[in-house]
Design a protein around this motif. Structure first.
Motif, PDB file in Angstrom:
ATOM      1  N   GLU A 155       6.468   4.416   4.539  1.00  0.00           N
ATOM      2  CA  GLU A 155       7.136   4.014   5.774  1.00  0.00           C
ATOM      3  C   GLU A 155       8.452   3.293   5.467  1.00  0.00           C
ATOM      4  O   GLU A 155       9.480   3.553   6.115  1.00  0.00           O
ATOM      5  N   ALA A 156       8.436   2.433   4.472  1.00  0.00           N
ATOM      6  CA  ALA A 156       9.647   1.704   4.100  1.00  0.00           C
ATOM      7  C   ALA A 156      10.705   2.645   3.540  1.00  0.00           C
ATOM      8  O   ALA A 156      11.892   2.493   3.823  1.00  0.00           O
ATOM      9  N   ALA A 157      10.294   3.633   2.770  1.00  0.00           N
ATOM     10  CA  ALA A 157      11.240   4.598   2.210  1.00  0.00           C
ATOM     11  C   ALA A 157      11.903   5.404   3.320  1.00  0.00           C
ATOM     12  O   ALA A 157      13.118   5.627   3.301  1.00  0.00           O
ATOM     13  N   TYR A 158      11.118   5.845   4.294  1.00  0.00           N
ATOM     14  CA  TYR A 158      11.666   6.594   5.423  1.00  0.00           C
ATOM     15  C   TYR A 158      12.637   5.730   6.225  1.00  0.00           C
ATOM     16  O   TYR A 158      13.749   6.144   6.553  1.00  0.00           O
ATOM     17  N   PHE A 159      12.221   4.512   6.531  1.00  0.00           N
ATOM     18  CA  PHE A 159      13.047   3.600   7.314  1.00  0.00           C
ATOM     19  C   PHE A 159      14.332   3.255   6.566  1.00  0.00           C
ATOM     20  O   PHE A 159      15.401   3.165   7.157  1.00  0.00           O
ATOM     21  N   ALA A 160      14.231   3.097   5.247  1.00  0.00           N
ATOM     22  CA  ALA A 160      15.412   2.781   4.435  1.00  0.00           C
ATOM     23  C   ALA A 160      16.418   3.926   4.462  1.00  0.00           C
ATOM     24  O   ALA A 160      17.620   3.697   4.608  1.00  0.00           O
ATOM     25  N   ARG A 185      14.832  -0.084  -0.131  1.00  0.00           N
ATOM     26  CA  ARG A 185      13.391  -0.034   0.170  1.00  0.00           C
ATOM     27  C   ARG A 185      12.812  -1.429   0.324  1.00  0.00           C
ATOM     28  O   ARG A 185      11.955  -1.657   1.163  1.00  0.00           O
ATOM     29  N   GLU A 186      13.284  -2.356  -0.500  1.00  0.00           N
ATOM     30  CA  GLU A 186      12.773  -3.727  -0.426  1.00  0.00           C
ATOM     31  C   GLU A 186      13.133  -4.383   0.902  1.00  0.00           C
ATOM     32  O   GLU A 186      12.305  -5.065   1.510  1.00  0.00           O
ATOM     33  N   GLU A 187      14.381  -4.167   1.366  1.00  0.00           N
ATOM     34  CA  GLU A 187      14.795  -4.725   2.650  1.00  0.00           C
ATOM     35  C   GLU A 187      13.981  -4.125   3.791  1.00  0.00           C
ATOM     36  O   GLU A 187      13.536  -4.836   4.697  1.00  0.00           O
ATOM     37  N   ALA A 188      13.768  -2.818   3.738  1.00  0.00           N
ATOM     38  CA  ALA A 188      13.000  -2.151   4.789  1.00  0.00           C
ATOM     39  C   ALA A 188      11.563  -2.640   4.802  1.00  0.00           C
ATOM     40  O   ALA A 188      10.995  -2.907   5.868  1.00  0.00           O
ATOM     41  N   LEU A 189      10.961  -2.779   3.637  1.00  0.00           N
ATOM     42  CA  LEU A 189       9.577  -3.246   3.555  1.00  0.00           C
ATOM     43  C   LEU A 189       9.455  -4.669   4.074  1.00  0.00           C
ATOM     44  O   LEU A 189       8.515  -4.998   4.798  1.00  0.00           O
ATOM     45  N   GLN A 190      10.422  -5.504   3.757  1.00  0.00           N
ATOM     46  CA  GLN A 190      10.406  -6.885   4.243  1.00  0.00           C
ATOM     47  C   GLN A 190      10.528  -6.913   5.770  1.00  0.00           C
ATOM     48  O   GLN A 190       9.825  -7.668   6.442  1.00  0.00           O
ATOM     49  N   SER A 244       0.840  -1.181   0.000  1.00  0.00           N
ATOM     50  CA  SER A 244       0.000   0.000   0.000  1.00  0.00           C
ATOM     51  C   SER A 244       0.886   1.247   0.000  1.00  0.00           C
ATOM     52  O   SER A 244       2.087   1.177   0.244  1.00  0.00           O
ATOM     53  N   ASP A 245       0.281   2.397  -0.271  1.00  0.00           N
ATOM     54  CA  ASP A 245       1.037   3.646  -0.288  1.00  0.00           C
ATOM     55  C   ASP A 245       1.663   3.949   1.064  1.00  0.00           C
ATOM     56  O   ASP A 245       2.794   4.419   1.144  1.00  0.00           O
ATOM     57  N   ALA A 246       0.940   3.661   2.131  1.00  0.00           N
ATOM     58  CA  ALA A 246       1.452   3.923   3.478  1.00  0.00           C
ATOM     59  C   ALA A 246       2.665   3.042   3.779  1.00  0.00           C
ATOM     60  O   ALA A 246       3.642   3.511   4.364  1.00  0.00           O
ATOM     61  N   GLU A 247       2.605   1.782   3.365  1.00  0.00           N
ATOM     62  CA  GLU A 247       3.737   0.877   3.585  1.00  0.00           C
ATOM     63  C   GLU A 247       4.963   1.329   2.790  1.00  0.00           C
ATOM     64  O   GLU A 247       6.088   1.277   3.293  1.00  0.00           O
ATOM     65  N   ILE A 248       4.746   1.803   1.583  1.00  0.00           N
ATOM     66  CA  ILE A 248       5.848   2.257   0.746  1.00  0.00           C
ATOM     67  C   ILE A 248       6.512   3.489   1.352  1.00  0.00           C
ATOM     68  O   ILE A 248       7.740   3.575   1.410  1.00  0.00           O
TER      69      ILE A 248
END
Length: 61
Positions: free
Chosen positions: A23-28, A35-40, A17-21
């Motif tokens: 959040e993952a971008a910020y965390f990355a 981004r893929e590692e953060a999302l996982q 979802s947009d929210a997950e993307i």
């Protein structure tokens, strides 16, 4: 004959979802990950079983 174009390998992360993307971008950016590692990592953290504590047990620090 024309050469075949190289296909990108499918990511192990399914659609997000947009929210997950976001959040993952910020965390990355914050942790120096892709981004893929953060999302996982975020998805794995959300799927953890609830932690249960027993009476009288000491916490480990």
């Amino acid at each position: 004959m024309a050469k075949k174009k190289h296909r990108r390998s499918a990511s192990s992360v399914s659609a997000a979802s947009d929210a997950e993307i976001l959040e993952a971008a910020y965390f990355a950016r914050k942790c120096g990950l892709t981004r893929e590692e953060a999302l996982q990592m975020i998805r794995e953290a959300h799927n953890l079983p609830a932690v249960s504590t027993t009476k009288g047990a000491k916490r480990k620090h």
